[in-house]
Design a protein around this motif. Sequence first.
Motif, PDB file in Angstrom:
ATOM      1  N   LEU A 158       0.855  -1.179   0.000  1.00 43.77           N
ATOM      2  CA  LEU A 158       0.000   0.000   0.000  1.00 43.77           C
ATOM      3  C   LEU A 158       0.889   1.226   0.000  1.00 43.77           C
ATOM      4  CD1 LEU A 158      -2.612  -1.104   2.692  1.00 43.77           C
ATOM      5  CD2 LEU A 158      -2.739  -1.379   0.200  1.00 43.77           C
ATOM      6  N   GLN A 159       0.701   2.072  -1.031  1.00 41.84           N
ATOM      7  CA  GLN A 159       1.510   3.275  -1.176  1.00 41.84           C
ATOM      8  C   GLN A 159       0.611   4.499  -1.257  1.00 41.84           C
ATOM      9  OE1 GLN A 159       3.509   2.095  -4.787  1.00 41.84           O
ATOM     10  NE2 GLN A 159       5.351   1.522  -3.642  1.00 41.84           N
ATOM     11  N   LYS A 160       1.240   5.647  -1.111  1.00 46.83           N
ATOM     12  CA  LYS A 160       0.520   6.912  -1.192  1.00 46.83           C
ATOM     13  C   LYS A 160      -0.306   6.967  -2.479  1.00 46.83           C
ATOM     14  CE  LYS A 160       1.228  11.840  -0.613  1.00 46.83           C
ATOM     15  NZ  LYS A 160       2.164  12.905  -0.352  1.00 46.83           N
ATOM     16  N   ASN A 161      -1.574   7.378  -2.321  1.00 44.64           N
ATOM     17  CA  ASN A 161      -2.561   7.534  -3.398  1.00 44.64           C
ATOM     18  C   ASN A 161      -3.177   6.238  -3.901  1.00 44.64           C
ATOM     19  OD1 ASN A 161      -2.578  10.374  -3.400  1.00 44.64           O
ATOM     20  ND2 ASN A 161      -0.690  10.376  -4.594  1.00 44.64           N
ATOM     21  N   ASP A 162      -2.859   5.096  -3.288  1.00 44.13           N
ATOM     22  CA  ASP A 162      -3.588   3.868  -3.615  1.00 44.13           C
ATOM     23  C   ASP A 162      -5.032   4.019  -3.139  1.00 44.13           C
ATOM     24  OD1 ASP A 162      -1.519   2.489  -4.821  1.00 44.13           O
ATOM     25  OD2 ASP A 162      -0.977   1.364  -3.011  1.00 44.13           O
ATOM     26  N   VAL A 163      -5.955   3.415  -3.870  1.00 41.51           N
ATOM     27  CA  VAL A 163      -7.373   3.481  -3.494  1.00 41.51           C
ATOM     28  C   VAL A 163      -7.673   2.378  -2.477  1.00 41.51           C
ATOM     29  CG1 VAL A 163      -9.759   3.325  -4.331  1.00 41.51           C
ATOM     30  CG2 VAL A 163      -8.004   4.458  -5.733  1.00 41.51           C
ATOM     31  N   LEU A 164      -8.211   2.813  -1.343  1.00 38.85           N
ATOM     32  CA  LEU A 164      -8.613   1.892  -0.280  1.00 38.85           C
ATOM     33  C   LEU A 164     -10.065   2.155   0.079  1.00 38.85           C
ATOM     34  CD1 LEU A 164      -5.545   2.214   2.135  1.00 38.85           C
ATOM     35  CD2 LEU A 164      -5.938   0.461   0.407  1.00 38.85           C
ATOM     36  N   LEU A 165     -10.697   1.162   0.653  1.00 38.48           N
ATOM     37  CA  LEU A 165     -12.036   1.342   1.190  1.00 38.48           C
ATOM     38  C   LEU A 165     -11.883   1.631   2.674  1.00 38.48           C
ATOM     39  CD1 LEU A 165     -15.045   1.165   0.381  1.00 38.48           C
ATOM     40  CD2 LEU A 165     -15.027  -1.125   1.358  1.00 38.48           C
ATOM     41  N   LYS A 166     -12.247   2.845   3.067  1.00 39.42           N
ATOM     42  CA  LYS A 166     -12.129   3.240   4.465  1.00 39.42           C
ATOM     43  C   LYS A 166     -13.410   2.840   5.177  1.00 39.42           C
ATOM     44  CE  LYS A 166     -10.811   6.950   7.508  1.00 39.42           C
ATOM     45  NZ  LYS A 166     -10.406   8.345   7.632  1.00 39.42           N
ATOM     46  N   ILE A 167     -13.260   2.056   6.226  1.00 40.45           N
ATOM     47  CA  ILE A 167     -14.437   1.601   6.965  1.00 40.45           C
ATOM     48  C   ILE A 167     -14.585   2.390   8.257  1.00 40.45           C
ATOM     49  CG2 ILE A 167     -14.549  -0.702   5.970  1.00 40.45           C
ATOM     50  CD1 ILE A 167     -13.122  -1.764   8.486  1.00 40.45           C
ATOM     51  N   HIS A 168     -15.835   2.611   8.622  1.00 38.59           N
ATOM     52  CA  HIS A 168     -16.206   3.296   9.862  1.00 38.59           C
ATOM     53  C   HIS A 168     -17.227   2.439  10.581  1.00 38.59           C
ATOM     54  CE1 HIS A 168     -14.790   7.496   8.853  1.00 38.59           C
ATOM     55  NE2 HIS A 168     -14.703   6.902   7.683  1.00 38.59           N
ATOM     56  N   LEU A 169     -17.093   2.349  11.875  1.00 37.09           N
ATOM     57  CA  LEU A 169     -18.155   1.733  12.656  1.00 37.09           C
ATOM     58  C   LEU A 169     -19.312   2.714  12.732  1.00 37.09           C
ATOM     59  CD1 LEU A 169     -16.259   0.152  15.675  1.00 37.09           C
ATOM     60  CD2 LEU A 169     -17.361  -1.046  13.799  1.00 37.09           C
ATOM     61  N   HIS A 170     -20.517   2.204  12.578  1.00 39.13           N
ATOM     62  CA  HIS A 170     -21.701   3.037  12.784  1.00 39.13           C
ATOM     63  C   HIS A 170     -21.929   3.069  14.295  1.00 39.13           C
ATOM     64  CE1 HIS A 170     -26.191   3.872  11.772  1.00 39.13           C
ATOM     65  NE2 HIS A 170     -25.606   4.863  12.397  1.00 39.13           N
ATOM     66  N   ASN A 171     -21.283   4.052  14.934  1.00 38.42           N
ATOM     67  CA  ASN A 171     -21.228   4.097  16.397  1.00 38.42           C
ATOM     68  C   ASN A 171     -22.592   4.168  17.059  1.00 38.42           C
ATOM     69  OD1 ASN A 171     -18.414   3.934  16.545  1.00 38.42           O
ATOM     70  ND2 ASN A 171     -18.214   6.116  16.169  1.00 38.42           N
ATOM     71  N   VAL A 172     -23.518   4.912  16.494  1.00 35.24           N
ATOM     72  CA  VAL A 172     -24.848   5.018  17.109  1.00 35.24           C
ATOM     73  C   VAL A 172     -25.522   3.651  17.120  1.00 35.24           C
ATOM     74  CG1 VAL A 172     -27.148   6.041  16.895  1.00 35.24           C
ATOM     75  CG2 VAL A 172     -25.122   7.459  16.565  1.00 35.24           C
ATOM     76  N   LYS A 173     -25.460   2.952  15.998  1.00 35.93           N
ATOM     77  CA  LYS A 173     -26.049   1.601  15.912  1.00 35.93           C
ATOM     78  C   LYS A 173     -25.343   0.655  16.888  1.00 35.93           C
ATOM     79  CE  LYS A 173     -26.875  -2.110  12.534  1.00 35.93           C
ATOM     80  NZ  LYS A 173     -28.313  -2.269  12.590  1.00 35.93           N
ATOM     81  N   LEU A 174     -24.033   0.718  16.908  1.00 32.51           N
ATOM     82  CA  LEU A 174     -23.257  -0.135  17.798  1.00 32.51           C
ATOM     83  C   LEU A 174     -23.598   0.138  19.259  1.00 32.51           C
ATOM     84  CD1 LEU A 174     -20.945  -2.209  18.156  1.00 32.51           C
ATOM     85  CD2 LEU A 174     -19.378  -0.272  18.184  1.00 32.51           C
ATOM     86  N   LEU A 175     -23.623   1.400  19.630  1.00 35.67           N
ATOM     87  CA  LEU A 175     -23.897   1.763  21.025  1.00 35.67           C
ATOM     88  C   LEU A 175     -25.314   1.406  21.441  1.00 35.67           C
ATOM     89  CD1 LEU A 175     -22.000   5.148  21.172  1.00 35.67           C
ATOM     90  CD2 LEU A 175     -21.296   2.958  22.155  1.00 35.67           C
ATOM     91  N   LYS A 176     -26.234   1.534  20.524  1.00 34.14           N
ATOM     92  CA  LYS A 176     -27.620   1.160  20.817  1.00 34.14           C
ATOM     93  C   LYS A 176     -27.695  -0.334  21.131  1.00 34.14           C
ATOM     94  CE  LYS A 176     -32.192   1.407  18.726  1.00 34.14           C
ATOM     95  NZ  LYS A 176     -32.942   1.724  17.527  1.00 34.14           N
TER      96      LYS A 176
END
Length: 186
Positions: free
Chosen positions: A57-75
């Motif tokens: 993985l190098q600078k400017n490679d395309v990645l899929l950035k994942i995020h936890l849906h914190n509200v759903k998780l916390l609920k």
Amino acid sequence: MLIKSCMLSFWKRIDPIYFACSRLTYIVDSNQNRTVLRARLTKYKGATVVLSDGTVLQKNDVLLKIHLHNVKLLKELSTVTNDIKRAVFIYHIIKQAMPSLAMYIQSHPSNEKVKGVIGITNLSRGAERLGFEKAPLKNALYRFFKQVTLLPINLFTGTKKINPVYLFMSKRKLLTIYASEESIKP
């Protein structure tokens, strides 16, 4: 408990605004139910990383950035009181979402450009068992920024240590581990 309830209520109100501004997409399962993951394409801006399967993985490679849906998780976590049970719950809910993430990448119009998945979290226990590789955030200013932004989730999950890390997984590894799981689900 009242403070957490108020914070969660506030978070629920601002989450749709954050979602709209962040260009995130919900990751849905084969039944079109939203998982605990949200994602967007990004260009990698960090130092070169070589993953265990040889993916570079190098600078400017395309990645899929994942995020936890914190509200759903916390609920969903609101009924879990024990710290160990919380950690196990988080691990399993993310593991359950991973085949849907693999399906999302496979069907994405930019599938050929995507080299892997990236996330930033301090909830990294068990990440290796899910197939992720950890790397430290080297930039001190960015690390501090992430510590501050991850503070609310720490308060809710009972996480004492605030030490965010990058999580990486190559697309090849994601598809090898999780793509076939989605196809055999009812």
